[in-house]
Design an enzyme around this catalytic site. Structure first.
Site: not given
Length: 532
Positions: A233-234
């Site tokens: 995930d970012r």
């Protein structure tokens, strides 16, 4: 469609075609080609009988006089990758410990969706492309920024037909990310392993393109043609694997499918986590694919995560996490369910879940009400970008109205550092699910169609590094401005650490004959205390 751009722009390869099969973002993919022959190559066969099937797009349909011609869909070029043509679209500069992207012009493309057929362009803009006003789109069309089948459209009353190709040239602003350089841990010709900083997406998706791992590697280290094995995930940091060859990619993909790839994460959670080992086996259901929102639900997919507390500083705990399955947001959802959300988790630590914040699965509201509450909470805090909502314009106007100071047009370039804002106007032409599943799944959603698959390299860049690991500020941060771009008229504060870093780190990935790991982040130290 995003915002529009200015001046004439040389078209780039098709970037976001929503209605055609797509290859991975920044990933070289080989696809089988059609080698089958026609049943009859005899000139007296089907043609003479008049009953032969016509090939799609071969001009079989006759057009009535005055009817607008729509060319057949473009044939995609398989096995493509990002290359220097894409990397040179713009450049980085560093300011206040952040990596920023100079604003640039960019073409978004999409084929006409089935629900648009028979509607005018104006109707489509009004109903689906709400990031900008109708007046904006009318002006953009007058300036040649909106094209239909590569022909500028000045009259938005034109009725869309099947296979119409829409192109919107935009002035694009990307959100800043942390300025820490990408550290390459292993590069042996078969795999490339990097230590991904938090806040940087793996591949182009949503508002991010150049501020992604794929583009940073390509622009700064001349690395391209990578195959992504998994994704983070970012806001998550840590070990990130890429395959250098298709053969290696297939082997690693198989390990993922067979669950032979062991993963170890470390995180910091709110409260005092139990000292004994905790195993959570609650099934997880995807509530919204759009923002990757999940929750525990009996109808969900089976999951299993093992947790072990490592330390407690009197306020927060460091926890070792071993996900034995690979569901979307599995660690985050299970920790929320246990009542110990990860620090700085903008979704599963949100008060939108209710007074218990989802502990024990208690919400007290429907999924639709939860989604609306999340949107409203982040809109009120001007932090809608933290939800990683795809570029559909939902809530964008509301955020702009609440946003920072709007400057006079003459001041558009006075604060170049703030032009690369978090909440830049976005486009409906792309969609991305922040899934934590395998990359092949993620890349089917986040797409980039390019015409050139050449893999080029250039010497590694020598960017000055500060003693704390961040890249030094650069003085040349001149940015472009565009008279139609609403984001150019906004001055936004830089994002805070809380907005950029979620305290979840991929510490180790291990297979049957390999193991890759990073050192623990500073926030995982036993004596670490969060800044007020």
């Amino acid at each position: 469609m995003e915002q529009a751009a200015t001046a004439p722009h040389t078209p780039t390869p098709v970037e976001e075609e929503a209605n055609t099969p797509a290859n991975t973002q920044g990933i070289a993919v080989n696809e089988a080609t059609d080698t089958g022959k026609r049943k009859s190559e005899d000139s007296g066969g089907a043609e003479s009988s008049g009953r032969g099937k016509r090939r799609r797009g071969a001009g079989g349909k006759k057009h009535c006089p005055g009817e607008r011609y729509v060319p057949p869909p473009q044939k995609r070029n398989p096995g493509v990758s990002f290359n220097q043509e894409h990397f040179k679209e713009t450049s980085y500069y560093f300011e206040g410990g952040l990596r920023k992207v100079r604003s640039y012009y960019f073409d978004f493309k999409t084929y006409c969706k089935g629900r648009w057929v028979g509607k005018s362009l104006l109707d489509v803009f009004e109903s689906e492309f709400r990031a900008e006003s109708v007046e904006y789109y009318k002006q953009a069309a007058k300036e040649g920024r909106i094209r239909l089948n590569d022909t500028p459209v000045e009259d938005l009353s034109v009725v869309l037909r099947n296979n119409d190709l829409l192109r919107n040239t935009v002035h694009r602003h990307e959100p800043p990310v942390v300025g820490r350089p990408l550290e390459v841990l292993v590069d042996d010709g078969e795999v490339l392993v990097v230590d991904k900083p938090a806040s940087i997406p793996v591949h182009p998706c949503g508002r991010f393109r150049h501020n992604t791992v794929i583009f940073i590697l390509g622009k700064e280290q001349g690395i391209s043609g990578l195959h992504t094995v998994h994704r983070l995930d970012r806001l998550t940091s840590g070990v990130l694997l890429f395959a250098r060859t298709l053969e290696t990619s297939k082997k690693l993909d198989q390990l993922v499918r067979d669950r032979q790839l062991e993963k170890e994460y470390v995180c910091r959670v709110e409260g005092e986590f139990p000292e004994d080992e905790v195993i959570c086996e609650e099934p997880i259901l995807v509530v919204s694919f759009k923002i990757g929102l999940c929750r525990v639900d009996p109808k969900g997919k089976e999951c299993r995560t093992v947790f072990q507390r490592l330390s407690f500083n009197g306020k927060t705990s460091v926890v070792r996490c071993l996900p034995l399955t690979g569901r979307t947001h599995q660690i985050r959802v299970h920790l929320q369910y246990l009542g110990f959300p990860i620090l700085n988790d903008p979704i599963y630590g949100s008060s939108a879940w209710g007074p218990h914040r989802g502990k024990g699965g208690m919400m007290g509201k429907s999924d639709e009400e939860l989604l609306q509450a999340l949107l409203e909470e982040h809109q009120s805090q001007e932090s809608l970008h933290l939800l990683d909502i795809p570029d559909d314009g939902v809530g964008q106007k509301a955020e702009k109205k609440r946003s920072s100071v709007e400057t006079d047009k003459s001041d558009c370039t006075s604060e170049p550092g703030n032009l690369s804002s978090q909440g830049h106007p976005t486009s409906v032409l792309t969609d991305c699910s922040p899934s934590s599943a395998t990359v092949n799944e993620a890349s089917r959603v986040c797409r980039d169609q390019n015409d050139n698959g050449t893999s080029l390299k250039e010497p590694k860049s020598h960017v000055p590094i500060e003693s704390n690991g961040s890249q030094k500020d650069t003085t040349d941060s001149a940015d472009t401005s565009d008279h139609l771009c609403s984001e150019c008229k906004l001055v936004r504060p830089d994002p805070t650490e809380k907005e950029l870093i979620m305290y979840l780190h991929a510490l180790r990935y291990k297979g049957p004959d390999f193991e890759y790991s990073t050192r623990r982040p500073d926030w995982a130290r036993e004596d670490w205390v969060e800044d007020d």
